[in-house]
Design a protein around this motif. Structure first.
Motif, PDB file in Angstrom:
ATOM      1  N   PHE A 186      43.067  33.062  44.873  1.00  0.00           N
ATOM      2  CA  PHE A 186      42.321  34.146  45.506  1.00  0.00           C
ATOM      3  C   PHE A 186      40.883  34.120  44.993  1.00  0.00           C
ATOM      4  O   PHE A 186      40.655  34.268  43.786  1.00  0.00           O
ATOM      5  N   ARG A 187      39.921  33.952  45.873  1.00  0.00           N
ATOM      6  CA  ARG A 187      38.526  33.903  45.439  1.00  0.00           C
ATOM      7  C   ARG A 187      38.016  35.317  45.138  1.00  0.00           C
ATOM      8  O   ARG A 187      38.100  36.198  45.999  1.00  0.00           O
ATOM      9  N   PRO A 188      37.450  35.561  43.943  1.00  0.00           N
ATOM     10  CA  PRO A 188      36.922  36.890  43.612  1.00  0.00           C
ATOM     11  C   PRO A 188      35.846  37.310  44.616  1.00  0.00           C
ATOM     12  O   PRO A 188      35.049  36.483  45.077  1.00  0.00           O
ATOM     13  N   GLY A 189      35.817  38.577  44.952  1.00  0.00           N
ATOM     14  CA  GLY A 189      34.817  39.094  45.869  1.00  0.00           C
ATOM     15  C   GLY A 189      35.102  38.789  47.326  1.00  0.00           C
ATOM     16  O   GLY A 189      34.364  39.217  48.217  1.00  0.00           O
ATOM     17  N   HIS A 190      36.159  38.048  47.587  1.00  0.00           N
ATOM     18  CA  HIS A 190      36.532  37.672  48.944  1.00  0.00           C
ATOM     19  C   HIS A 190      37.768  38.444  49.411  1.00  0.00           C
ATOM     20  O   HIS A 190      38.439  39.113  48.621  1.00  0.00           O
ATOM     21  N   PRO A 209      29.781  36.214  47.609  1.00  0.00           N
ATOM     22  CA  PRO A 209      30.799  36.065  46.551  1.00  0.00           C
ATOM     23  C   PRO A 209      31.117  34.615  46.183  1.00  0.00           C
ATOM     24  O   PRO A 209      31.610  34.361  45.084  1.00  0.00           O
ATOM     25  N   GLN A 262      34.893  31.564  37.571  1.00  0.00           N
ATOM     26  CA  GLN A 262      35.316  32.961  37.509  1.00  0.00           C
ATOM     27  C   GLN A 262      36.821  33.050  37.267  1.00  0.00           C
ATOM     28  O   GLN A 262      37.571  32.167  37.661  1.00  0.00           O
ATOM     29  N   THR A 283      40.512  34.347  38.013  1.00  0.00           N
ATOM     30  CA  THR A 283      41.280  34.824  39.166  1.00  0.00           C
ATOM     31  C   THR A 283      42.758  34.568  38.912  1.00  0.00           C
ATOM     32  O   THR A 283      43.158  34.222  37.791  1.00  0.00           O
ATOM     33  N   GLY A 340      25.847  37.436  42.124  1.00  0.00           N
ATOM     34  CA  GLY A 340      27.262  37.284  42.471  1.00  0.00           C
ATOM     35  C   GLY A 340      28.150  37.232  41.240  1.00  0.00           C
ATOM     36  O   GLY A 340      29.236  37.814  41.221  1.00  0.00           O
ATOM     37  N   HIS A 355      28.494  40.841  40.250  1.00  0.00           N
ATOM     38  CA  HIS A 355      29.088  41.757  41.222  1.00  0.00           C
ATOM     39  C   HIS A 355      30.561  41.458  41.485  1.00  0.00           C
ATOM     40  O   HIS A 355      31.381  42.379  41.612  1.00  0.00           O
ATOM     41  N   ASN A 356      30.904  40.187  41.574  1.00  0.00           N
ATOM     42  CA  ASN A 356      32.314  39.834  41.839  1.00  0.00           C
ATOM     43  C   ASN A 356      33.218  40.437  40.769  1.00  0.00           C
ATOM     44  O   ASN A 356      32.994  40.241  39.576  1.00  0.00           O
ATOM     45  N   ASP A 357      34.235  41.143  41.185  1.00  0.00           N
ATOM     46  CA  ASP A 357      35.196  41.709  40.238  1.00  0.00           C
ATOM     47  C   ASP A 357      36.224  40.645  39.891  1.00  0.00           C
ATOM     48  O   ASP A 357      36.956  40.158  40.777  1.00  0.00           O
ATOM     49  N   PRO A 358      36.316  40.261  38.597  1.00  0.00           N
ATOM     50  CA  PRO A 358      37.309  39.243  38.219  1.00  0.00           C
ATOM     51  C   PRO A 358      38.714  39.707  38.588  1.00  0.00           C
ATOM     52  O   PRO A 358      39.041  40.898  38.460  1.00  0.00           O
ATOM     53  N   ILE A 359      39.532  38.778  39.071  1.00  0.00           N
ATOM     54  CA  ILE A 359      40.919  39.111  39.430  1.00  0.00           C
ATOM     55  C   ILE A 359      41.807  38.740  38.259  1.00  0.00           C
ATOM     56  O   ILE A 359      41.847  37.584  37.829  1.00  0.00           O
ATOM     57  N   LEU A 360      42.492  39.740  37.736  1.00  0.00           N
ATOM     58  CA  LEU A 360      43.352  39.534  36.577  1.00  0.00           C
ATOM     59  C   LEU A 360      44.806  39.699  37.025  1.00  0.00           C
ATOM     60  O   LEU A 360      45.081  40.219  38.106  1.00  0.00           O
ATOM     61  N   LEU A 404      37.955  45.066  49.604  1.00  0.00           N
ATOM     62  CA  LEU A 404      37.480  43.696  49.781  1.00  0.00           C
ATOM     63  C   LEU A 404      37.708  43.267  51.225  1.00  0.00           C
ATOM     64  O   LEU A 404      38.840  43.378  51.726  1.00  0.00           O
ATOM     65  N   ALA A 405      36.675  42.792  51.871  1.00  0.00           N
ATOM     66  CA  ALA A 405      36.776  42.372  53.281  1.00  0.00           C
ATOM     67  C   ALA A 405      37.319  43.491  54.150  1.00  0.00           C
ATOM     68  O   ALA A 405      38.014  43.243  55.132  1.00  0.00           O
TER      69      ALA A 405
END
Lengths: 349, 349, 349, 349
Positions: free
Chosen positions: A102-106, A295, A301, A303, B255, B258-263, B276-277
């Motif tokens: 999953f791409r962050p911010g997407h 993003p 990053q 993810t 970017g 701003h991009n929120d890291p996905i944990l 998101l989107a």
């Protein structure tokens, strides 16, 4: 549930994925006998096309539009107008590598949550490529507005954190960012080059004005002109904020300052942004949008993958550094669609 | 053309003018077997009622709600729920005096342009009183959301140009402005008193958060959750700007920031504001609105009359100094309506 | 999901149950400056009222309409018009007895399947009383149509299996069934008396004509004028069939007979019923509906209770013997709503 | 104003003219993860194709469908599905000759009145070719219904004035008219040959049944299942009447005969056609439509030209003699669309 249509009378429905066969739009409700052809639409499309400008993606779509229906002998007939743009330069190879991440911010993670399935190639339906269909439809709306002497323009007032100090819309075509302030172009240039080097991305602010809009457009209480503009602009992928007139600055103003004096031939100021109680007042319509940074960055990053396992990702597809300036014409298109819809709604009274 | 309905599945239609017989709403599409009664709605209504708080209008409507249909033995039946609030304390005398003058910052001039006729008493349909119907409907939506453990809260983060330095939502009930920062209350208090003395008015900023929203709400590409929130919030009379997540600050971010890291169990930050989107990501939904100063002020302003002749006007009806804090529950109501609609839309998949 | 609204521009939303507090309607999209008052609506309401005519229910509702919004100084303002009729003579006692039994031919069993809950008193929302709201809205539409010299009339062409041999609309007011053929009145009278004695009920056929409709109303391909009329008329509770023009007789005609010759000033016949390719052709609009017999009869019938156990039921509430003639004005109302909506849609072009 | 969309959740928008580049449809709101491919759609399309059967047009379109979006790896993704059929065998030469004449029984004169412009080639948007898009969409809906074990079938019960005496749906595939009564096939055959010789055309009646529909579909009060079916079926070009269950025969029945007894496991009869109070009751859904004779005949007819001058016309393009049997699959498609929409609406509760 359907969510791909916009407008009540001038109503568009878009379709298509970034790396599918095509992107397109059906316009239902366009008035008959509007002169229209592909070259007219193409002109507006070319302003959205990738590959132009330093902050833009190297993907080289020609974005050739074809009208499939609704036009006869160069005139609209009142029946649905279908316009399609084939995807010719789609290269999905870069996406397959990361298809399980999953791409962050997407929207990867949210599409998966919404549908349980997603077309991972180039973001699928969540790609900015989707906006090509908006611009094609907006070009038809723009043609209708031109007949009423209404002109919509979008220019950049901030990029990469650098704010315009003055607004001179005429200067925008002289720089690749459509900046309304020629004095900050070189500073912005440097900021963009830094981002390119760092593999990072930038955001900015776009201001949209509409001249020539008559008083009386918009309706109580949910379909206000500003409500429809806000929804329209916020529906553009990268937009995180929308202001009308003095916008967030209004919050700190006193009523005696914010109220625009009413004079015999117009208003003494335009804090309202041309809209009072949701209805146009005859003054210039003015809106601004906050555009988040792209993003997709090559910086690594954190993810997870589809199984929830931690991973790192570096996005290396062909991407813009900033959605500006390509997003500007998309903003214009959305404003054109809202105004056309409300002009036709006014007639339905 | 209709503009008084909101929502696609949980669909409300409001009616009524400020000084007419009543204000009300029909809710069509509410799920059956939701426990509901007038006292439950009244509780939320009371937070919008005039006459409470220093910045509020002295008009003393009790705003008593009556349910006329759609509820049987304390449960919704799936048929339309009509809720009405009679106007009891409407005093139109102050308005008759200025009935031929267009009040600056108000919809008088635009309603005239739109319809060629207007109910000038108290602003008619353009009055903030119209929001009573939104809150009544929002209370039903809120009851539905409570069953899913979703909680929507709105608090004040700026008033009269004074910004909160910290956000402590729990502190809001201890001050009459619903400020989330207890340390600025006395400063705001002084600013409000100054405005009262000057016959002027103030604006501010309201932040709305929604906790417990599941991932997957919202739809491509025009009915995105953030697009619907933006349209919903901008449709509230005094609102001039809407932000989601980091909003206008996003424009200056890179970017990589701003991009929120996905944990594995959530996100490392929430610049996205939970969306998101256009689809909720399971994190807290966060939006902010800019509230303009109340346009009705006793300070003299330039205007024209219905014949276009210059005039001066001083508005002396019973008005609030600031739309905050009464607007806060209206913001909550609109967010409740959007979330309920999208929860039901999700089911329709 | 909402299902209680009708129309796209002249849009109505109805609410209320037979034995609840009230029945009503919100009209959103009515053009401004249409002269309107309660007495004008009442006149049309009175033609639907129970208690008039031999085939009618002894329930004595006065059906007094009150306008709550959208009208100022006797004129519509363009804002939503709410019209309500309070239920004053509702007697639920007869229904409580059979509240656990599903009445054959009624919606009891299907509302239970749809919602899992139902207001059993008098049929709740499924009662023919719901049509009072349609007629109130239709009266406003009728007023709009009268301004354009359009006149909608519904008369009876069959009742209890006895067919009119000729159509003389002028004769209908001279008999209690609104029969267009005075020669069959006494035969129908006898048939009705027999049904009363037997505790049984009757059906019939109603023909609706609209004079003065201009050419050009209706739209390809799903919102055809005849499609909208069919949907509108079939949505009336007792209607089981709808025909346009020569209707089912068309099926046995040859093209050379069915095609209406086009003459310099009109058509040589009207098999089309005034509609070609879904668009009005300027000729008289003609539709017919089949009205089933009232399902509430005192003759014993087989049914089941809410637990699925067999039972017998005899319905003894206050009911009509035949939906005709009260349904005739409901048919007129629905046709008025469709025509008004399409007249306004035409303007939106 | 838009009129080319159908359905609220499973929503289709069709486009295209008979002799334009293509005919197509966008489906918005199709549930994700439905297996789908072009061959599956093609199968249903082939039943609508011209050139098969004695009563059919010699035009030889292959009607090859292409899916342009919304499907990934053979599964729907929840995003809009665009399906297009290119027009390959369009021959406009026959139409140019009569382009200034209004064909009786056709939409030429009403399209001109509606839009002031029309694509005269093959009837443009008013051509029966438009139904190809309905069938493509209906095939997707049919696939969804098949997953729920719902089966929709349409057969012929009358053609050229010859009525079926019995209904045996299984027998329909053995004759070119899809007649449900094998005993009248030779008589119908002779009637068709007579019409061919005379240059005339015929009409008929089609009955549509849906098996396996669960109880609970449909909604009060305007979006009743029967109202939606009536609107859907009447929107098909040649249809002039729609009946549900016992339809027009109901008008002559007594309540004691028409009411379907409710038994512990079903109903004692099906005069209701499977729908009570607008909601499905679990029994077989049954509808019938009256199909008018094809208006294009070679027999000379009176008409006028675009200037209003009298003329005679003889239509010699490639036309069917009767819309049956090709219209049967179109009726199935429309019923599939209505049922799919209401199944999804049920979920949204």
């Amino acid at each position: 549930m359907p969510g791909n249509s916009f407008g009540k009378i001038f109503r568009i429905t878009t379709f298509g994925e970034s790396h599918g066969k095509a992107i397109g739009v059906v316009i239902d409700g366009c008035p008959p006998m509007l002169p229209i052809d592909e070259s007219m639409i193409q002109e507006m499309m070319d302003r959205r096309r990738p590959g132009s400008g330093r902050a833009s993606s190297p993907r080289k779509e020609e974005d050739l539009v074809t009208i499939y229906s609704g036009v006869f002998k160069g005139m609209t007939t009142g029946t649905p107008i279908m316009i399609m743009i084939e995807n010719r330069d789609a290269d999905s190879s870069a996406y397959k590598k990361n298809s399980a991440l999953f791409r962050p911010g997407h929207g990867d993670i949210t599409y998966q949550a919404r549908y349980g399935i997603r077309d991972f190639r180039g973001g699928g339906r969540a790609s900015a490529r989707e906006t090509a269909a908006r611009v094609a439809a907006g070009a038809v709306a723009n043609q209708f507005l031109a007949q009423q002497d209404i002109k919509v323009t979008a220019y950049t007032t901030a990029l990469g954190g650098i704010q315009a100090k003055k607004i001179d819309p005429d200067s925008m075509s002289a720089n690749p960012y459509l900046l309304a302030d020629p004095d900050i172009v070189s500073e912005v240039d440097a900021r963009v080059m830094d981002a390119v080097k760092a593999g990072d991305s930038l955001g900015g602010i776009v201001e949209i004005i509409a001249k020539g809009v008559p008083a009386g457009l918009g309706e109580p209480v949910f379909d206000k002109l500003d409500a429809d503009l806000a929804g329209a602009l916020m529906s553009i992928g990268a937009v995180k904020g929308v202001e009308i007139g003095s916008g967030f600055e209004s919050a700190a103003m006193k009523g005696s300052v914010h109220n625009d004096p009413i004079l015999p031939f117009g208003f003494g100021s335009n804090n309202a942004g041309g809209i009072l109680a949701g209805i146009s007042n005859g003054d210039e319509i003015k809106a601004r949008v906050a555009v988040k940074p792209i993003p997709s960055i090559s910086i690594q990053q954190s993810t997870i993958d589809e199984n929830g396992k931690p991973a790192v990702i570096s996005t290396t597809g062909r991407h813009d550094i900033c959605a500006i300036p390509r997003i500007n014409v998309v903003c214009e298109a959305m404003v054109c669609l809202v105004l056309t819809d409300h002009l036709l709604r006014f007639r339905a009274m």
